[in-house]
Design a protein around this motif. Structure first.
Motif, short mmCIF file in Angstrom:
data_model
loop_
_atom_site.label_atom_id
_atom_site.label_comp_id
_atom_site.label_asym_id
_atom_site.label_seq_id
_atom_site.Cartn_x
_atom_site.Cartn_y
_atom_site.Cartn_z
N ARG A 29 0.75 -1.32 -0.13
CA ARG A 29 0.01 -0.02 0.09
C ARG A 29 0.84 1.09 -0.12
N ALA A 30 1.93 1.33 0.65
CA ALA A 30 2.73 2.31 0.88
C ALA A 30 3.52 2.49 -0.49
N VAL A 79 3.93 6.16 -2.90
CA VAL A 79 5.19 6.90 -3.50
C VAL A 79 5.62 6.60 -4.79
N ALA A 80 4.96 5.73 -5.57
CA ALA A 80 5.69 5.20 -7.00
C ALA A 80 4.45 5.06 -7.74
N ASP A 130 -7.24 2.86 2.67
CA ASP A 130 -7.73 2.27 1.49
C ASP A 130 -7.39 3.18 0.12
N GLY A 131 -6.89 4.10 0.29
CA GLY A 131 -6.67 4.89 -0.77
C GLY A 131 -7.71 6.04 -1.49
N TYR A 171 12.57 0.82 -10.47
CA TYR A 171 10.96 0.37 -10.14
C TYR A 171 10.86 -0.96 -10.05
N ARG A 172 10.70 -1.27 -8.70
CA ARG A 172 10.35 -2.70 -8.01
C ARG A 172 9.50 -2.55 -6.94
N ALA A 173 8.39 -3.24 -7.12
CA ALA A 173 7.40 -3.31 -6.15
C ALA A 173 7.98 -4.26 -4.97
N PRO A 174 7.70 -4.03 -4.00
CA PRO A 174 8.05 -4.84 -2.58
C PRO A 174 7.33 -6.17 -2.85
N SER A 175 8.04 -7.31 -2.44
CA SER A 175 7.79 -8.62 -2.64
C SER A 175 8.58 -9.56 -1.52
#
Length: 290
Positions: free
Chosen positions: A28-29, A33-34, A170-171, A83-87
Protein backbone atom coordinates in the motif's frame (compact mmCIF):
# COMPACT_ATOMS: atom_id res chain seq x y z
CA UNK A 1 1.97 11.95 15.86
CA UNK A 2 4.21 10.25 13.32
CA UNK A 3 7.66 8.71 13.64
CA UNK A 4 9.52 10.78 11.02
CA UNK A 5 13.23 11.59 11.16
CA UNK A 6 15.46 13.58 8.80
CA UNK A 7 19.22 14.03 8.52
CA UNK A 8 21.92 14.77 5.96
CA UNK A 9 24.22 11.84 5.11
CA UNK A 10 27.65 12.54 3.60
CA UNK A 11 28.42 8.92 2.71
CA UNK A 12 29.19 8.60 -1.02
CA UNK A 13 28.00 12.11 -1.84
CA UNK A 14 25.53 14.30 0.02
CA UNK A 15 22.01 13.05 0.70
CA UNK A 16 18.96 14.19 2.59
CA UNK A 17 17.51 11.10 4.28
CA UNK A 18 13.96 11.12 5.65
CA UNK A 19 12.52 8.01 7.31
CA UNK A 20 8.83 7.49 8.09
CA UNK A 21 7.31 4.49 9.86
CA UNK A 22 3.68 3.81 9.03
CA UNK A 23 1.27 1.08 10.07
CA UNK A 24 0.12 -0.02 6.61
CA UNK A 25 1.31 -2.88 4.38
CA UNK A 26 4.40 -2.20 2.28
CA UNK A 27 2.46 -2.75 -0.95
CA UNK A 28 0.00 0.00 0.00
CA UNK A 29 2.82 2.41 0.87
CA UNK A 30 4.60 1.67 -2.41
CA UNK A 31 1.47 2.56 -4.37
CA UNK A 32 1.46 5.94 -2.66
CA UNK A 33 5.12 6.81 -3.36
CA UNK A 34 5.53 5.22 -6.80
CA UNK A 35 2.39 5.98 -8.84
CA UNK A 36 1.19 9.23 -10.36
CA UNK A 37 -2.11 9.09 -8.48
CA UNK A 38 -0.38 8.37 -5.18
CA UNK A 39 2.29 11.07 -5.46
CA UNK A 40 -0.29 13.62 -6.61
CA UNK A 41 -2.29 13.00 -3.43
CA UNK A 42 0.44 14.01 -0.97
CA UNK A 43 3.19 15.86 -2.87
CA UNK A 44 2.45 17.65 -6.15
CA UNK A 45 0.54 17.08 -9.41
CA UNK A 46 2.42 14.27 -11.14
CA UNK A 47 2.52 12.13 -14.25
CA UNK A 48 4.66 9.00 -14.30
CA UNK A 49 5.57 6.18 -16.67
CA UNK A 50 6.13 3.42 -14.05
CA UNK A 51 9.12 1.66 -15.60
CA UNK A 52 12.87 2.11 -15.86
CA UNK A 53 13.50 4.82 -18.44
CA UNK A 54 10.00 6.25 -17.98
CA UNK A 55 9.36 9.97 -17.61
CA UNK A 56 8.32 11.70 -14.39
CA UNK A 57 6.73 15.17 -14.49
CA UNK A 58 5.96 17.05 -11.28
CA UNK A 59 4.05 20.33 -11.34
CA UNK A 60 5.59 23.47 -9.87
CA UNK A 61 2.27 25.34 -9.71
CA UNK A 62 -0.10 23.52 -7.31
CA UNK A 63 -3.14 24.78 -9.22
CA UNK A 64 -2.02 23.45 -12.63
CA UNK A 65 -2.71 19.73 -12.96
CA UNK A 66 -1.75 17.13 -15.58
CA UNK A 67 -4.95 17.84 -17.54
CA UNK A 68 -3.80 21.39 -18.26
CA UNK A 69 -2.06 22.08 -21.60
CA UNK A 70 0.47 24.16 -19.62
CA UNK A 71 1.40 21.34 -17.23
CA UNK A 72 4.40 19.88 -19.08
CA UNK A 73 5.93 23.29 -19.69
CA UNK A 74 5.67 24.21 -15.99
CA UNK A 75 6.81 20.85 -14.55
CA UNK A 76 10.15 19.47 -13.42
CA UNK A 77 11.35 16.46 -15.43
CA UNK A 78 12.93 13.27 -14.22
CA UNK A 79 13.82 9.85 -15.62
CA UNK A 80 12.98 6.67 -13.71
CA UNK A 81 16.13 4.67 -12.88
CA UNK A 82 14.65 1.98 -10.58
CA UNK A 83 11.16 0.55 -10.26
CA UNK A 84 10.53 -2.57 -8.20
CA UNK A 85 7.47 -3.28 -6.07
CA UNK A 86 7.98 -4.85 -2.62
CA UNK A 87 7.71 -8.63 -2.56
CA UNK A 88 8.80 -11.69 -0.62
CA UNK A 89 12.19 -11.23 -2.28
CA UNK A 90 12.90 -7.77 -0.91
CA UNK A 91 12.00 -4.13 -0.43
CA UNK A 92 10.29 -2.01 -3.04
CA UNK A 93 12.38 0.70 -4.71
CA UNK A 94 11.50 3.66 -6.88
CA UNK A 95 14.17 6.13 -8.00
CA UNK A 96 14.49 8.91 -10.53
CA UNK A 97 17.12 11.40 -11.67
CA UNK A 98 16.66 15.08 -12.55
CA UNK A 99 19.46 16.34 -14.80
CA UNK A 100 18.18 19.82 -15.63
CA UNK A 101 16.91 20.82 -12.19
CA UNK A 102 18.48 24.28 -12.50
CA UNK A 103 17.37 24.75 -16.10
CA UNK A 104 18.17 23.15 -19.47
CA UNK A 105 21.87 23.00 -20.23
CA UNK A 106 23.08 24.18 -16.81
CA UNK A 107 26.29 22.34 -15.80
CA UNK A 108 25.10 20.79 -12.53
CA UNK A 109 25.33 17.32 -11.00
CA UNK A 110 22.21 15.18 -11.47
CA UNK A 111 19.78 15.28 -8.54
CA UNK A 112 18.80 11.73 -7.56
CA UNK A 113 15.76 10.85 -5.46
CA UNK A 114 14.75 7.38 -4.29
CA UNK A 115 12.12 5.75 -2.11
CA UNK A 116 12.64 2.40 -0.43
CA UNK A 117 9.61 0.67 1.09
CA UNK A 118 10.33 -2.26 3.40
CA UNK A 119 8.92 -4.16 6.34
CA UNK A 120 9.85 -2.18 9.42
CA UNK A 121 10.61 -4.70 12.17
CA UNK A 122 10.64 -1.73 14.56
CA UNK A 123 9.83 -1.92 18.26
CA UNK A 124 7.02 0.60 17.72
CA UNK A 125 5.11 -2.10 15.85
CA UNK A 126 4.78 0.00 12.68
CA UNK A 127 4.51 -2.34 9.72
CA UNK A 128 6.45 -0.41 7.08
CA UNK A 129 9.51 1.82 6.85
CA UNK A 130 9.61 4.36 4.01
CA UNK A 131 13.07 5.79 3.37
CA UNK A 132 13.55 8.81 1.13
CA UNK A 133 17.05 9.64 -0.12
CA UNK A 134 17.44 12.79 -2.19
CA UNK A 135 20.72 14.36 -3.20
CA UNK A 136 23.93 13.98 -5.15
CA UNK A 137 26.65 11.40 -5.74
CA UNK A 138 29.27 14.18 -5.55
CA UNK A 139 29.61 16.34 -2.43
CA UNK A 140 29.78 19.93 -3.70
CA UNK A 141 28.81 23.20 -2.05
CA UNK A 142 25.84 23.62 -4.41
CA UNK A 143 24.72 20.04 -3.84
CA UNK A 144 25.05 20.28 -0.06
CA UNK A 145 23.16 23.57 0.08
CA UNK A 146 20.42 22.20 -2.17
CA UNK A 147 20.03 19.00 -0.16
CA UNK A 148 19.98 20.84 3.17
CA UNK A 149 17.46 23.42 1.93
CA UNK A 150 15.14 20.65 0.72
CA UNK A 151 14.80 19.19 4.23
CA UNK A 152 11.86 21.36 5.29
CA UNK A 153 9.87 20.64 2.14
CA UNK A 154 10.50 16.90 2.14
CA UNK A 155 9.79 16.56 5.87
CA UNK A 156 6.56 18.46 5.36
CA UNK A 157 5.62 16.18 2.46
CA UNK A 158 6.41 13.01 4.40
CA UNK A 159 4.03 14.11 7.17
CA UNK A 160 1.33 14.54 4.51
CA UNK A 161 2.14 11.04 3.25
CA UNK A 162 2.11 9.45 6.71
CA UNK A 163 -1.22 11.03 7.64
CA UNK A 164 -2.80 10.05 4.36
CA UNK A 165 -1.66 6.42 4.68
CA UNK A 166 -2.74 6.17 8.31
CA UNK A 167 -6.05 8.03 8.12
CA UNK A 168 -7.13 6.77 4.69
CA UNK A 169 -5.47 3.36 4.24
CA UNK A 170 -7.78 2.33 1.39
CA UNK A 171 -6.49 5.12 -0.86
CA UNK A 172 -8.53 7.21 -3.24
CA UNK A 173 -8.27 10.96 -2.85
CA UNK A 174 -9.87 14.17 -4.00
CA UNK A 175 -7.37 17.03 -4.13
CA UNK A 176 -8.40 20.68 -3.86
CA UNK A 177 -5.72 23.31 -4.41
CA UNK A 178 -5.73 27.07 -4.14
CA UNK A 179 -3.48 30.12 -4.19
CA UNK A 180 -3.96 33.44 -2.44
CA UNK A 181 -3.48 36.72 -4.24
CA UNK A 182 0.15 37.84 -4.46
CA UNK A 183 0.98 40.13 -1.54
CA UNK A 184 3.75 42.73 -1.22
CA UNK A 185 6.33 41.90 1.41
CA UNK A 186 8.53 38.99 2.38
CA UNK A 187 7.67 35.32 2.82
CA UNK A 188 8.48 35.68 6.51
CA UNK A 189 6.06 38.59 6.97
CA UNK A 190 3.20 36.93 5.10
CA UNK A 191 3.65 33.64 6.93
CA UNK A 192 3.76 35.43 10.29
CA UNK A 193 0.32 36.92 9.57
CA UNK A 194 -1.08 33.61 8.33
CA UNK A 195 0.34 31.63 11.26
CA UNK A 196 -1.11 34.12 13.74
CA UNK A 197 -4.54 33.85 12.11
CA UNK A 198 -4.31 30.05 12.22
CA UNK A 199 -3.13 29.97 15.82
CA UNK A 200 0.21 28.32 15.07
CA UNK A 201 2.90 30.81 16.15
CA UNK A 202 6.58 29.92 15.96
CA UNK A 203 7.39 26.98 18.21
CA UNK A 204 3.96 25.32 17.92
CA UNK A 205 4.30 21.65 18.83
CA UNK A 206 2.80 18.72 16.90
CA UNK A 207 -0.50 17.70 18.45
CA UNK A 208 -1.64 21.29 19.05
CA UNK A 209 -5.34 21.77 18.28
CA UNK A 210 -6.31 24.75 16.13
CA UNK A 211 -9.74 26.24 15.53
CA UNK A 212 -9.66 29.31 13.28
CA UNK A 213 -12.92 30.99 12.29
CA UNK A 214 -13.25 33.79 9.76
CA UNK A 215 -15.87 35.23 7.42
CA UNK A 216 -15.05 32.50 4.93
CA UNK A 217 -15.69 29.69 7.40
CA UNK A 218 -14.11 27.56 10.10
CA UNK A 219 -10.93 25.50 9.80
CA UNK A 220 -10.17 23.17 12.70
CA UNK A 221 -7.83 20.28 13.29
CA UNK A 222 -4.51 19.16 14.73
CA UNK A 223 -1.00 20.31 13.86
CA UNK A 224 1.07 17.44 12.46
CA UNK A 225 4.14 19.49 11.55
CA UNK A 226 4.95 23.20 11.52
CA UNK A 227 8.03 24.99 10.27
CA UNK A 228 9.03 28.43 9.08
CA UNK A 229 6.67 29.14 6.21
CA UNK A 230 4.59 25.95 6.21
CA UNK A 231 2.35 23.63 8.20
CA UNK A 232 0.61 20.26 7.82
CA UNK A 233 -2.74 19.90 9.58
CA UNK A 234 -5.01 16.91 10.13
CA UNK A 235 -8.36 18.62 9.59
CA UNK A 236 -11.73 17.87 11.14
CA UNK A 237 -13.42 20.93 9.58
CA UNK A 238 -14.49 21.91 6.92
CA UNK A 239 -13.80 18.27 6.06
CA UNK A 240 -11.74 15.34 7.26
CA UNK A 241 -8.40 15.23 5.49
CA UNK A 242 -4.83 16.51 5.23
CA UNK A 243 -4.15 20.21 4.68
CA UNK A 244 -0.73 21.42 3.56
CA UNK A 245 -0.51 25.22 3.71
CA UNK A 246 2.68 27.07 2.85
CA UNK A 247 4.15 30.39 1.73
CA UNK A 248 6.59 31.08 -1.10
CA UNK A 249 8.17 33.97 -3.07
CA UNK A 250 5.96 35.12 -5.95
CA UNK A 251 6.10 37.52 -8.86
CA UNK A 252 6.48 37.87 -12.60
CA UNK A 253 10.27 38.21 -12.32
CA UNK A 254 13.09 37.15 -10.01
CA UNK A 255 13.45 40.69 -8.70
CA UNK A 256 9.71 40.98 -7.99
CA UNK A 257 9.79 37.66 -6.12
CA UNK A 258 12.23 39.12 -3.60
CA UNK A 259 9.54 41.53 -2.37
CA UNK A 260 6.27 39.63 -2.91
CA UNK A 261 4.85 36.40 -1.51
CA UNK A 262 1.87 34.08 -1.88
CA UNK A 263 0.08 31.43 0.17
CA UNK A 264 -0.88 28.00 -1.18
CA UNK A 265 -3.19 25.33 0.20
CA UNK A 266 -3.51 21.70 -0.80
CA UNK A 267 -6.32 19.69 0.81
CA UNK A 268 -6.54 15.92 0.36
CA UNK A 269 -9.69 14.11 1.47
CA UNK A 270 -11.27 10.73 0.71
CA UNK A 271 -12.59 10.57 -2.83
CA UNK A 272 -16.10 9.68 -1.64
CA UNK A 273 -16.31 12.39 1.05
CA UNK A 274 -18.88 15.18 0.63
CA UNK A 275 -17.13 18.20 -0.87
CA UNK A 276 -17.86 21.27 1.27
CA UNK A 277 -15.19 23.70 0.02
CA UNK A 278 -14.12 24.12 -3.60
CA UNK A 279 -10.92 25.82 -4.77
CA UNK A 280 -12.59 29.26 -4.80
CA UNK A 281 -13.64 28.86 -1.16
CA UNK A 282 -10.12 27.78 -0.21
CA UNK A 283 -8.70 30.77 -2.10
CA UNK A 284 -10.95 33.15 -0.16
CA UNK A 285 -9.82 31.48 3.05
CA UNK A 286 -6.16 31.97 2.12
CA UNK A 287 -6.80 35.62 1.29
CA UNK A 288 -8.41 36.05 4.71
CA UNK A 289 -5.19 34.78 6.33
CA UNK A 290 -3.03 37.20 4.34
Amino acid sequence: MFDINAHVDSTDGVWLVVEARVDVPAARAFTEVATAEGISAWFSPTTLDPEVGGELLQGLDPTVGPDSPDFAEMATRGTVTEYRAPSAFGAGRFAYVERDWMGPGMPVDPWITSFEVAESGHESGAATLITLRSGFEQDSQLGRTSAEESETGWTQAMHCLAHRLTAFPDGGARITQALSDVRPGSVEALWARAAKALGIPEGTEPGTHIDAASRTGRVAGTVLHASEGAAVLALSSPGVGTLNVYCFPAGESASEATSHAQLAARFAEPADAPSDWDSIRWQRWLDSLA
